[in-house]
Design an enzyme around this catalytic site. Structure first.
Site, mmCIF file in Angstrom:
data_model
loop_
_atom_site.group_PDB
_atom_site.id
_atom_site.type_symbol
_atom_site.label_atom_id
_atom_site.label_comp_id
_atom_site.label_asym_id
_atom_site.label_seq_id
_atom_site.Cartn_x
_atom_site.Cartn_y
_atom_site.Cartn_z
ATOM 1 C CG ASP A 85 -1.951 1.002 1.299
ATOM 2 O OD1 ASP A 85 -2.400 1.425 0.221
ATOM 3 O OD2 ASP A 85 -2.363 1.381 2.412
ATOM 4 N N GLY A 179 -7.922 8.070 7.247
ATOM 5 C CA GLY A 179 -8.300 8.323 8.641
ATOM 6 C C GLY A 179 -9.729 8.841 8.726
ATOM 7 C CG HIS A 208 -6.247 4.845 -1.547
ATOM 8 N ND1 HIS A 208 -5.159 4.324 -0.913
ATOM 9 C CD2 HIS A 208 -6.172 4.408 -2.827
ATOM 10 C CE1 HIS A 208 -4.445 3.619 -1.774
ATOM 11 N NE2 HIS A 208 -5.036 3.646 -2.944
ATOM 12 C CG ASN A 232 -5.031 1.084 7.775
ATOM 13 O OD1 ASN A 232 -5.093 0.264 8.685
ATOM 14 N ND2 ASN A 232 -3.935 1.760 7.524
ATOM 15 C CB THR A 233 -8.653 4.493 10.096
ATOM 16 O OG1 THR A 233 -7.565 5.044 9.354
ATOM 17 C CG2 THR A 233 -8.728 5.162 11.452
HETATM 18 P P1 13P Z 1 -8.518 4.545 5.884
HETATM 19 O O1 13P Z 1 -7.485 4.377 6.938
HETATM 20 O O2 13P Z 1 -9.118 5.908 5.890
HETATM 21 O O3 13P Z 1 -9.540 3.480 5.899
HETATM 22 O O4 13P Z 1 -7.754 4.463 4.481
HETATM 23 C C1 13P Z 1 -7.167 3.264 4.089
HETATM 24 C C2 13P Z 1 -6.388 3.393 2.840
HETATM 25 O O5 13P Z 1 -6.726 4.132 1.954
HETATM 26 C C3 13P Z 1 -5.181 2.585 2.686
HETATM 27 O O6 13P Z 1 -4.417 2.967 1.603
#
Ligand code: 13P
Length: 288
Positions: A85, A179, A208, A232-233
């Protein structure tokens, strides 16, 4: 089943009007929870690894070997891609060598000519060894593991230039942020997304900053050609909340509640619930 590239699963997603989730991993618990959920829901999945997370897990080789072994030991049969990533130029080569099945080169902070030159080289390097590759135009706002972006919307003509280099998926800034989204967030720019989609045709587009985007915006983005969504977050927040509850309830002080397998279990279950919710929203359930 061995690791697969993201190419085939995203081609199918674009044709079928759904999106495959990329969920970032941090450790064994994260990876296990995401793989279990994908298998239970019969969904393809992309495991994302930032350079920071790779370093935390002692290196990309550790990550690749762990993921491959887990797929084998857990009897995972759904398609799984292991993807770098927001990779740097050097990070991309490290992941190609370590046995990843997919990479992202984030050249969005370079002038477009340099982004094109480096992406072109990495497309050849990745494809020569059978990996898929994602490129980026127009940076994603906010911060992720030290990667900071201004969050400008991508220029559709630049998107076409990068798409024409033969990348397998394209991340384009459309007002999305890594985030949590601030209260005064203007929302996704669907005009930009529509213009990019018209210029890039069949190219699977990547959204993303999947954390906290309202459901209706996610659905509209998928309608306009997004076939990969990164989260991710949100898994981190779910893990945190469940772990906090366990400790605040004093469960770690009862009996063998301090056993790491018990202490980390509520967080791992919470990650599973978040991944399930996202796979259902993205429409990838039963698409393995
Ligand atoms: P978030 O942390 O906002 O979910 O974004 C994840 C992301 O885009 C990883 O590249």
């Amino acid at each position: 089943m061995p690791l697969v590239t993201a190419t085939e699963m995203l081609k199918k997603a674009k044709e079928g009007h759904y999106a495959v989730g990329q969920f970032n991993i941090n450790n064994l618990e994260w990876t296990k929870s995401i793989l279990q959920t994908a298998q239970e829901l019969n969904s393809p999945v992309i495991l994302g690894v930032s350079e920071g997370a790779g370093k935390y897990m002692t290196g990309f080789k550790t990550v690749a070997d762990m993921v491959k072994a887990m797929i084998d030991e857990m009897g995972i049969t759904v398609p799984v891609a292991l993807h770098l990533d927001h990779g740097t130029y050097e990070g991309c080569y490290k992941c190609i060598k370590a046995g990843f099945s997919s990479i992202m080169f984030d050249g969005s902070h370079y002038p477009i000519e340099e982004n094109i030159a480096k992406t072109t080289e990495l497309v050849h390097a990745a494809h020569a060894l059978g990996l898929s590759i994602e490129a980026e135009v127009g940076s994603i706002g906010g911060e992720e593991d030290g990667v900071v972006g201004a969050g400008e919307c991508a220029d559709p003509d630049e998107c076409k230039m990068i798409a024409d280099l033969g990348v397998d998926m394209l991340a384009a800034g459309i007002g999305n942020i890594h985030g949590k989204y601030p209260e005064n967030w203007a929302g996704l720019s669907f005009d930009t997304l529509d213009a990019i989609q018209q210029k890039t045709g069949a190219m699977p587009l990547v959204l993303h900053g999947g954390t906290g985007i309202p459901e209706d915006m996610i659905k509209k983005a998928i309608d306009l050609g997004v076939s990969k969504i990164n989260v991710n977050t949100e898994c981190q927040l779910s893990f945190q909340e469940a772990t906090r509850k366990y400790i605040e309830a004093g469960k770690d002080l009862e009996g063998k509640g301090f056993d790491p397998r018990k202490l980390l279990a509520p967080g791992a279950e919470a990650i599973k619930a978040t991944v399930k919710e996202k796979m259902e929203l993205f429409g990838s359930v039963n698409k393995a």
